[in-house]
Structures are given as C-alpha cells and as structure tokens.
Design an enzyme around this catalytic site. Structure first.
Site, PDB file in Angstrom:
ATOM      1  N   LYS A 100       0.928  -1.182   0.096  1.00 35.01           N
ATOM      2  CA  LYS A 100       0.120  -0.046   0.076  1.00 35.01           C
ATOM      3  C   LYS A 100       1.014   1.221  -0.161  1.00 35.01           C
ATOM      4  CE  LYS A 100      -4.642   0.718   0.327  1.00 35.01           C
ATOM      5  NZ  LYS A 100      -5.581   0.183  -0.351  1.00 35.01           N
TER       6      LYS A 100
HETATM    7  P1  NAD Z   1     -13.108   7.787  -2.744  1.00 38.79           P
HETATM    8  O1  NAD Z   1     -12.030   8.955  -2.332  1.00 38.79           O
HETATM    9  O2  NAD Z   1     -13.556   7.580  -4.110  1.00 38.79           O
HETATM   10  O3  NAD Z   1     -14.421   8.094  -1.794  1.00 38.79           O
HETATM   11  C1  NAD Z   1     -14.408   8.203  -0.347  1.00 38.79           C
HETATM   12  C2  NAD Z   1     -15.786   8.867  -0.047  1.00 38.79           C
HETATM   13  O4  NAD Z   1     -15.876   8.682   1.350  1.00 38.79           O
HETATM   14  C3  NAD Z   1     -15.925  10.181  -0.512  1.00 38.79           C
HETATM   15  O5  NAD Z   1     -17.277  10.205  -0.981  1.00 38.79           O
HETATM   16  C4  NAD Z   1     -15.675  10.867   0.927  1.00 38.79           C
HETATM   17  O6  NAD Z   1     -16.374  12.053   0.958  1.00 38.79           O
HETATM   18  C5  NAD Z   1     -16.437   9.983   1.944  1.00 38.79           C
HETATM   19  N1  NAD Z   1     -15.966  10.151   3.155  1.00 38.79           N
HETATM   20  C6  NAD Z   1     -14.380  10.216   3.677  1.00 38.79           C
HETATM   21  N2  NAD Z   1     -14.622  10.180   4.893  1.00 38.79           N
HETATM   22  C7  NAD Z   1     -16.013  10.092   5.572  1.00 38.79           C
HETATM   23  C8  NAD Z   1     -16.691  10.258   6.695  1.00 38.79           C
HETATM   24  N3  NAD Z   1     -15.872  10.350   7.666  1.00 38.79           N
HETATM   25  N4  NAD Z   1     -17.983   9.972   6.488  1.00 38.79           N
HETATM   26  C9  NAD Z   1     -18.628   9.990   5.446  1.00 38.79           C
HETATM   27  N5  NAD Z   1     -18.013   9.952   4.153  1.00 38.79           N
HETATM   28  C10 NAD Z   1     -16.885   9.897   4.096  1.00 38.79           C
HETATM   29  O7  NAD Z   1     -12.304   6.551  -2.153  1.00 38.79           O
HETATM   30  P2  NAD Z   1     -12.791   4.962  -2.502  1.00 38.79           P
HETATM   31  O8  NAD Z   1     -11.793   4.545  -3.639  1.00 38.79           O
HETATM   32  O9  NAD Z   1     -14.405   4.882  -2.904  1.00 38.79           O
HETATM   33  O10 NAD Z   1     -12.619   4.266  -1.226  1.00 38.79           O
HETATM   34  C11 NAD Z   1     -13.417   4.023  -0.275  1.00 38.79           C
HETATM   35  C12 NAD Z   1     -13.003   3.007   0.881  1.00 38.79           C
HETATM   36  O11 NAD Z   1     -12.867   1.726   0.171  1.00 38.79           O
HETATM   37  C13 NAD Z   1     -11.631   3.314   1.652  1.00 38.79           C
HETATM   38  O12 NAD Z   1     -11.594   2.496   2.600  1.00 38.79           O
HETATM   39  C14 NAD Z   1     -10.675   2.301   0.604  1.00 38.79           C
HETATM   40  O13 NAD Z   1      -9.488   1.763   1.136  1.00 38.79           O
HETATM   41  C15 NAD Z   1     -11.815   1.156   0.108  1.00 38.79           C
HETATM   42  N6  NAD Z   1     -11.616   0.412  -1.042  1.00 38.79           N
HETATM   43  C16 NAD Z   1     -11.486   0.972  -2.346  1.00 38.79           C
HETATM   44  C17 NAD Z   1     -11.088   0.342  -3.369  1.00 38.79           C
HETATM   45  C18 NAD Z   1     -11.113   0.904  -4.719  1.00 38.79           C
HETATM   46  O14 NAD Z   1     -11.003   0.161  -5.741  1.00 38.79           O
HETATM   47  N7  NAD Z   1     -11.303   2.230  -4.938  1.00 38.79           N
HETATM   48  C19 NAD Z   1     -10.883  -1.138  -3.351  1.00 38.79           C
HETATM   49  C20 NAD Z   1     -11.026  -1.696  -1.948  1.00 38.79           C
HETATM   50  C21 NAD Z   1     -11.364  -0.762  -0.912  1.00 38.79           C
END
Ligand code: NAD
Length: 446
Positions: A109
């Site tokens: 990561k």
């Molecule tokens: P992103 O940046 O696209 O979206 C994050 C979202 O979460 C945004 O809408 C933001 O406003 C919201 N957010 C952040 N803090 C918040 C809070 N305290 N309360 C409410 N909303 C909040 O990120 P993403 O890629 O969607 O990732 C989100 C989660 O999923 C992370 O934990 C990431 O590690 C995990 N994840 C993502 C992927 C991927 O392929 N993108 C894969 C596996 C896991």
C-alpha cells in the site's frame, strides 16, 4: 472505554485473533512474527511547486507487507490521515485479501499525506509524478504494482504509468499499475469492481441461508457511508438489483430517505454541488448518521474506524458488508457479534477491486483486452469461491471449538477462552493459513 484506533495495532489484534485457529502457528512465535512484519517500508520527501509558486513539502510512503505469494499489490491514497502505521496496516490487509481471493500477489500500500480535496488537478499531477520518481524501482510490474484508493483515480494511475515508463523506456510498463484509463491499458469494469465485488459477496452470503429472514438482495433496505468510487457504484448496483437505498453520506453529511432515495438524482446533485447533502427528496444528517439508520444492509464505504465502541450499540442493520478497509474496530466487532449483527469483512467483501486489478495486470502482460462479460463472470467466480471458503471455514471452526479451546488452554494456560469466531476471524484464518503454507513451501532463505 478508550479504544486503540491505530490501524496497525488493529491489524495485529485481528492477526492474533486468527492465530489460535491456524494449525502449527499456535506457540510457533517466530513464524507468526515473520508473517506479520512488513517486508519493506519506504518513506520519501516530496518537494512540490504549488499553483501559488511556493514549494510545499509532502511525505510519501510505500509499504510492501509481503511478496511471499507474488508481487506486492495495493492502492495509493492521498489523504491527511496517511502515515506509516496506516499504510502498514493497509498493506497487511492487502496480503490477506490477495491470499483469500487466491490471486498471485502479496500485499502493499502507499500514500501521500495531503488534503487532495484542496489541491488543483495540476498540483495532484505534480505530487504524483514526484512520488513515483522518488519511489523509483521500489515499484515495478513484477515487484510491486500500485492501484487507486481514496482520492486517487484512473487519471492518477495514468500519471503513475507515464512517469514510470519515462524512466523505463523500451519496455512494456503497462503492468506496473492497475486502474488505468481504458485508453491506456485499463480494463472494462475496474471502476465498478469494488462495489460489484461487495454485491457478489452479499448475494452469495445471503443465498447460503446464514442470515435469518433474508436470502436475497431484492427489496433490501441499504445504507451506504461514503459516496466515492466504492460507495457511489454500490448505490447504483444495489438499486439495479432491486434494493432500496435509504441513506448515503460523504464528508459533508448524510442524505437520508427512509422511503428510498433516487440514486440518479443523488449522483447528479453530488456532481453539481460536490456533496450528497441536500439531494432532492432527502433530509440532512451528520456524516455518520447513515451508519445508524434502520436498514437490512449497511455498507461502510468511506474509511477506517467508522464503527467503533462509541456507536456499535446504535448500528441497526443485521448485516454489514465492508466496502471500506478497516471500518470496524475490534471492540466494535465484539459488540456487533453480541448483538447478533453479521459482518462480511473487508478482506473478503471489498476484494473485487484487487481481483479485477489482477485481470488488468494479466491483460497487460499478454497485450490483450478482456470483454466486459468475461471480467464480470470471472469476478463473480472469484468472490463466490472466497465467500464459500470463509463460510465453510467458520462452520468448521465452530464445530471444532472444544478442540480449539483445549489446545488454546494448553498453549496459553489461564488465557481468556476463545469467543465464537465471526467471519472476520474465519477470513483471516483462511488468508493467514495460505500465506503460512506458501512461506513453508518456499522456506527461509538462505
Ligand atoms: P473515494 O476517495 O473515491 O471516496 C471516499 C468517499 O468517502 C468520499 O465520498 C468521501 O466524501 C467519503 N468520506 C470520507 N470520510 C468520510 C466520513 N468520515 N464520513 C462519511 N463519508 C466520508 O475512495 P474509494 O476509492 O471509494 O475508497 C473508499 C474506501 O474503500 C476506502 O477505505 C478504500 O480503502 C476502500 N477500497 C477502495 C477500493 C477501490 O478500488 N477504490 C478497493 C477496495 C477498498
């Protein structure tokens, strides 16, 4: 009661919870320490010229937790919370996630400590390029392969590829990073893969009959925290499968609609205003309100430490499917289990992103372009298989509890009796068991 929210300490607790069930690891302290410790930690300092002409210095991290089962694999995030312990924890979870999905990667990561929402596109481009240049050959198609995570996207991945390929002219550098745009070696379905994986995991789990009173997603009331890549696509995918979305949220607040919200209208409102808050037909709540609404399924899709000892008693969903990494603390896990709430853990439920990243990597190595149907069907098979493995492992562990308890007391006389394993422990047991088997087969070099 104060709770340790350090993500790396949380990963350690999860690891320790799994150890009593992993054959031959009980009491074999040296092997356990080896399996938990990160292989490599790289910290880089990034001077970047900002739009106002001033130089700002950022901190970047890349951690390879394990290359035991293949090259490191894991996203890069741009977020103020990024520090060494967070990146170490996320890299550890990637090792387990890839092992559980049975794809030939280890875990890694990376991240840059910055508030991406306040940076211009040009500033993000300069940070990305400087970060990748500073990492140099710490990443590579056969050593460590980054992907998107919070506040990084296909455009960021394009800059990563371009920077790396400029430093490695004359070779096929496409497999150095996944989540790229379609016009640059990307794969169809990567942007929706995480959410689709969560969907396949819940679909399969419900069909297993393990959740009382519900066996399908059709008609389920779903709440989603976070409306980025994972959360937004989840809203659409679950809606298309007949679910009613009753709450969504982002950093500015929650949009609540107990009778169901119009997902397309919320997406349009988010695009126009930057937030889901105030979307037509919804009422406003604070960012965590979406976690606590009455619903059949809760999908945390924001970030770590959202379901904690502070709010676990107020979670009303009987089923939680973790799209985010590390959204539930170990203390909250115990409270949820006591209240009969089932959690499909992150390393199982959100593996769709890395599974389709793996398909993209294979596609790039072979200079091919996969079809959408092939991607979706292959993803479904992978997620179904790992969901089945975790459900079967938990059944097996529960049936074997008298033996595990006796063995545990023999190894650690006077230790607190083991509690009934939840799906997080079962998933970690499958994953750590696989990394252990690979380590044993390879042996310790020299
Ligand atoms: P992103 O940046 O696209 O979206 C994050 C979202 O979460 C945004 O809408 C933001 O406003 C919201 N957010 C952040 N803090 C918040 C809070 N305290 N309360 C409410 N909303 C909040 O990120 P993403 O890629 O969607 O990732 C989100 C989660 O999923 C992370 O934990 C990431 O590690 C995990 N994840 C993502 C992927 C991927 O392929 N993108 C894969 C596996 C896991």
């Amino acid at each position: 009661m104060a709770e340790d929210l350090n993500p790396h300490a949380i990963a350690r607790t999860q690891f320790d919870n799994a150890l009593p069930y992993v054959d031959s690891l009980v009491g074999w302290k040296g092997m356990a320490e080896w399996l938990f410790a990160p292989e490599k930690i790289v910290t880089v300092t990034l001077p970047v010229v900002m739009d106002d002409g001033l130089v700002r210095t950022f901190q970047g991290y890349r951690v390879i937790h394990s290359t035991g089962r293949g090259p490191g694999k894991g996203g890069i995030r741009f977020h103020p919370s990024v520090d060494e312990d967070e990146v170490k924890a996320l890299a550890t979870w990637m090792t387990w996630k890839c092992a559980l999905a049975d794809i030939p990667f280890g875990g890694a990561k990376g991240g840059v400590t910055c508030d991406a929402a306040k940076l211009s596109l040009e500033e993000r481009r300069r940070i990305t390029r400087r970060f990748i240049a500073a990492l140099g050959d710490n990443i590579g198609p056969h050593t460590d392969v980054p992907a998107p995570d919070m506040y990084t996207d296909a455009q960021t991945m394009a800059w990563i590829y371009d920077t790396y390929s400029m430093m490695h002219r004359g070779t096929n550098s496409l497999p150095v990073v996944t989540g790229k745009p379609l016009d640059l070696g990307g794969i169809v379905g990567r942007s929706t893969a995480t959410a689709r994986g969560v969907f396949f995991c819940t679909e399969r789990f419900l069909a297993s009959g393990r959740l009382p009173k519900r066996s399908t997603i059709d008609g389920a009331r779903v709440a989603i925290q976070g409306f980025g890549n994972a959360g937004r696509h989840a809203a659409t995918i679950y809606r298309d499968a007949g679910a009613v979305i009753v709450a969504v949220s982002d950093t500015r607040g929650s949009a609540l609609a107990p009778q169901g919200l119009d997902v397309d209208a919320v997406c349009a409102h988010k695009d126009a205003s930057g937030s889901v808050v105030g979307a037509p037909g919804t009422t406003k709540g604070d960012p965590r309100a979406a976690l606590e609404v009455e619903c059949d399924l809760l999908i945390p899709a924001a970030m770590e430490n959202q379901i904690t000892l502070e709010n676990a008693a107020r979670i009303k969903a009987p089923l939680v499917a973790e799209a985010a990494n590390g959204p539930t603390t170990p203390g909250a896990d115990v409270v949820l289990a006591e209240r009969g709430i089932t959690v499909l853990p992150d390393i199982l439920a959100n593996a769709g992103g890395v599974i389709v990243s793996y398909f993209e990597w294979v596609q790039n190595l072979q200079n091919e372009q996969w079809e959408a149907d092939h991607v979706d069907e292959s993803l479904r098979k992978h997620i179904y298989r790992s969901t089945d493995a975790v459900v079967a492992k938990r059944d097996e562990m529960i049936a074997g509890m008298p033996t595990y308890q006796a063995r545990w007391q023999e190894m650690r006389p006077g230790a607190t009796p083991l509690r009934n394993p939840d799906y997080r422990i079962a998933a970690a047991v499958v994953a750590v068991g696989r990394t252990k088997a690979t380590a044993e087969a390879r042996g310790v070099w020299p």
